[in-house]
Design a protein around this motif. Structure first.
Motif, PDB file in Angstrom:
ATOM      1  N   ARG A   1       0.822  -1.213   0.000  1.00  0.00           N
ATOM      2  CA  ARG A   1       0.000   0.000   0.000  1.00  0.00           C
ATOM      3  C   ARG A   1       0.854   1.261   0.000  1.00  0.00           C
ATOM      4  O   ARG A   1       0.329   2.359   0.110  1.00  0.00           O
ATOM      5  CB  ARG A   1      -0.932   0.006   1.226  1.00  0.00           C
TER       6      ARG A   1
ATOM      7  N   PHE B   1      -6.615  -9.490  -3.964  1.00  0.00           N
ATOM      8  CA  PHE B   1      -6.074  -8.189  -3.576  1.00  0.00           C
ATOM      9  C   PHE B   1      -7.209  -7.231  -3.260  1.00  0.00           C
ATOM     10  O   PHE B   1      -8.370  -7.491  -3.591  1.00  0.00           O
ATOM     11  CB  PHE B   1      -5.205  -7.609  -4.687  1.00  0.00           C
ATOM     12  N   GLU B   2      -6.856  -6.100  -2.633  1.00  0.00           N
ATOM     13  CA  GLU B   2      -7.808  -5.064  -2.294  1.00  0.00           C
ATOM     14  C   GLU B   2      -7.684  -3.912  -3.287  1.00  0.00           C
ATOM     15  O   GLU B   2      -6.709  -3.816  -4.044  1.00  0.00           O
ATOM     16  CB  GLU B   2      -7.559  -4.550  -0.873  1.00  0.00           C
ATOM     17  N   THR B   3      -8.668  -3.017  -3.248  1.00  0.00           N
ATOM     18  CA  THR B   3      -8.648  -1.859  -4.141  1.00  0.00           C
ATOM     19  C   THR B   3      -7.395  -1.018  -3.930  1.00  0.00           C
ATOM     20  O   THR B   3      -6.792  -0.535  -4.892  1.00  0.00           O
ATOM     21  CB  THR B   3      -9.904  -0.995  -3.904  1.00  0.00           C
TER      22      THR B   3
ATOM     23  N   ALA C   1     -13.538  -2.483  -9.656  1.00  0.00           N
ATOM     24  CA  ALA C   1     -13.655  -2.337  -8.201  1.00  0.00           C
ATOM     25  C   ALA C   1     -14.384  -1.046  -7.848  1.00  0.00           C
ATOM     26  O   ALA C   1     -15.256  -1.021  -6.972  1.00  0.00           O
ATOM     27  CB  ALA C   1     -12.268  -2.360  -7.561  1.00  0.00           C
TER      28      ALA C   1
ATOM     29  N   SER D   1     -18.272  -0.478  -6.027  1.00  0.00           N
ATOM     30  CA  SER D   1     -18.458   0.320  -4.813  1.00  0.00           C
ATOM     31  C   SER D   1     -19.147   1.656  -5.100  1.00  0.00           C
ATOM     32  O   SER D   1     -19.130   2.547  -4.259  1.00  0.00           O
ATOM     33  CB  SER D   1     -17.109   0.562  -4.132  1.00  0.00           C
TER      34      SER D   1
END
Length: 570
Positions: A335, A392-394, A420, A424
């Motif tokens: 990140r 994985f995440e945004t 993604a 959302s």
């Protein structure tokens, strides 16, 4: 990462500790004005154009020195508002809006404007106001206690709870709904921006500001030409921008014409010493008792702008970069947006190179950039491995694209990020990523999917900014679909935030007028709901509507009515 601190930097750190304490005339008022400054920047956003801020500081400090004012140090701020306006806080903080700078004022006109706002501080107009509540009371009570929304006591229960997001416990108030934190600051900061001074105060500010501008080497006719420029480009109505905060226009123009014949332009003198002293005064004020860390950081930022060159300024830059680096490296590796930090370093290097090209800061910053770039390159295999695992995440996708925009996987990552965002409901960001994937490789699988996704998405888009972006594309079919959808949505959208986003991103957009009208109508509907919830004692729902109005439509008629109902009560 190792921290590079050459002997010069260490010496500067020691030097910063022994600055003499600044004795402001009213530390309490200064601290409250500083808090209001932070809230103004948070509510409206900084207009982040370094060259414009440098120009305002260069002119502003020359005039501030002519004023001879010593009770508070002056600072200058640009806020991101399309409406042309300017205002001052009693602690010496001067604000100009983006809309005012968009009027293309020359230096003499800008000097007249800054002189006027400086005079409001010097003559203590904010504290001397005879209104429903003085500015001093507004700062004190809104920032430290809260804002009470007036209501008929007979319609209230004797112990209605107030809302404070920092304290879940309920306490009673018989006078109305107490709004803490950002709600209170939102009301008071907007009131600061939109208040109007008396004719006496406006005339006094015009006269003093024009005289100081001439003393600083600027043509006093700039004040008259400033007003002529505003008259030509700003609707002259009490409900709009500058005219609401600076009334009595016709008489002021005539007076400015008379005064210019009586004033002699002095030879311009640099304000370097004055600015350097102001920088040290601001840094000394960081020792004020009970000053929140974010206000200390604001003072350091103001000190850097007050005098942006020299050893102390370079140390302030390096300190700020190091804090950003420490915060970044405290995050998980996948990140850490190292590219954004590198860009921050490069921007500071460019500034220092222009001001003091031989500064050792440049060498130190370049060495630290090399460290960051090396670290970024070392982590690329880990990013690729994570991408291939498809788990994985945004935030990971965002960091991947920022750190490695030239990666062979960039188009596919952009497509995944668009998906993604779409899931959302972040439609504007989704459209941007789909466009990125499409343009990066139009003939790739990701590019074709992104283009198809945009066409399929258009009929369901309700975000005005996303539709405007698509309406500007070269793909004629896509642009046509977006235009048709935007034409309908501009006057029928449902949420204030939607319209506010469009007006901020596209202040001169083709649908600015219907979007603005719809924004005012929605704000008025929320005001009606607010009054209804207030009448039945539903504090939480009432406060939520206050938050929405003040956040997304602070200049609407509904917000004006809301402020008129505000009763400041200690």
């Amino acid at each position: 990462m190792r921290v590079l601190v050459p002997p010069l930097v260490a010496a500067l750190l020691l030097g910063a500790v022994i600055l003499p304490a600044q004795q402001v005339s009213d530390p309490d008022l200064f601290a409250k004005s500083l808090s209001a400054t932070q809230q103004a920047l948070a509510q409206y956003g900084r207009h982040d154009v370094p060259e414009e801020l440098r120009r305002v500081n260069d002119i502003g400090y020359r005039i501030a020195r002519e004023s001879g004012f010593q009770e508070f140090p002056f600072t200058f701020h640009l806020i991101d508002m399309p409406e042309p306006n300017a205002f001052a806080l009693p602690g010496g903080q001067i604000f100009l809006t983006r809309g005012m700078l968009d009027l293309d004022l020359d230096d003499d006109m800008l000097a007249g404007l800054l002189g006027h706002e400086i005079a409001h501080v010097v003559e203590r107009h904010g504290v001397r106001m005879q209104k429903r509540a003085t500015l001093l009371n507004a700062l004190s009570q809104a920032l430290l206690v809260g804002v009470m929304i007036a209501a008929d006591d007979s319609s209230r229960r004797p112990a209605d709870p107030y809302y404070d997001p920092r304290d879940p416990r309920a306490r009673g108030s018989v006078k109305g709904d107490m709004i803490q934190g950002t709600y209170a600051a939102g009301i008071v900061v907007t009131e600061l921006l939109l208040r109007g001074y008396s004719r006496e105060f406006e005339d006094e500010a015009d006269e003093e500001g024009q005289r100081w501008a001439a003393g600083a080497g600027f043509d006093p006719d700039g004040t008259r030409r400033l007003m002529a420029r505003m008259e030509a480009r700003i609707p002259q109505t009490k409900t709009y921008g500058y005219w609401r905060t600076h009334p009595f226009f016709d008489q002021r123009v005539l007076a400015a014409e008379v005064r210019r014949e009586l004033l002699t332009v002095q030879s311009p003198r640099p304000a370097d010493d004055y600015r350097s002293r102001t920088q040290k005064e601001l840094l000394a004020l960081t020792d004020l008792p009970k000053l929140a860390p974010e206000l200390v950081e604001l003072l350091r930022w103001q000190a850097l702008n007050a005098w942006p060159q020299g050893e102390l300024a370079d140390q302030l830059r390096l300190d700020r970069l190091h804090r950003q680096r420490e915060e970044l490296l405290a995050q998980t590796e996948l990140r850490q947006d190292l590219t954004a930090l590198v860009e921050a370093y490069r921007e500071e290097i460019a500034t220092v190179r222009e001001l003091t090209p031989k500064s050792p800061f440049i060498t130190t910053a370049r060495q630290e950039i090399e460290e960051l770039e090396r670290l970024r390159d070392e982590r690329y295999p880990s990013f690729v491995e994570t991408w291939k695992q498809r788990v994985f995440e945004t935030g990971f996708l965002e960091t991947f694209l920022s750190n490695y925009p030239e990666s062979e996987y960039a188009d596919a990552v952009a497509l995944a990020l668009g998906d993604a965002y779409s899931r959302s409901r972040r439609q504007t960001e989704a459209v941007e990523q789909y466009l990125t994937a499409w343009r990066a490789a139009p003939d790739s699988e990701a590019g074709r999917r992104a283009r198809a996704g945009l066409r399929n998405l258009v009929p369901y888009l309700d975000r005005l900014s996303a539709l405007q972006r698509l309406a500007e594309q070269d793909d004629l079919e896509l642009a046509r679909l977006a235009e048709e959808r935007l034409q309908k949505m501009a006057s029928t959208y449902k949420e204030l935030e939607n319209g506010a986003e469009y007006l901020k991103r596209f202040p001169d957009g083709p649908y600015q007028e219907p979007v603005a009208r719809r924004l005012d109508a929605l704000a008025n509907e929320l005001l009606g709901e607010l009054l209804l919830y207030q009448a039945v004692g539903d504090t939480v729902k009432a406060l939520e509507r206050i938050r929405v109005i003040l956040t997304h439509a602070p200049l609407s008629p509904a917000a004006d009515k809301l402020r008129q109902r505000a009763v400041l009560d200690s």
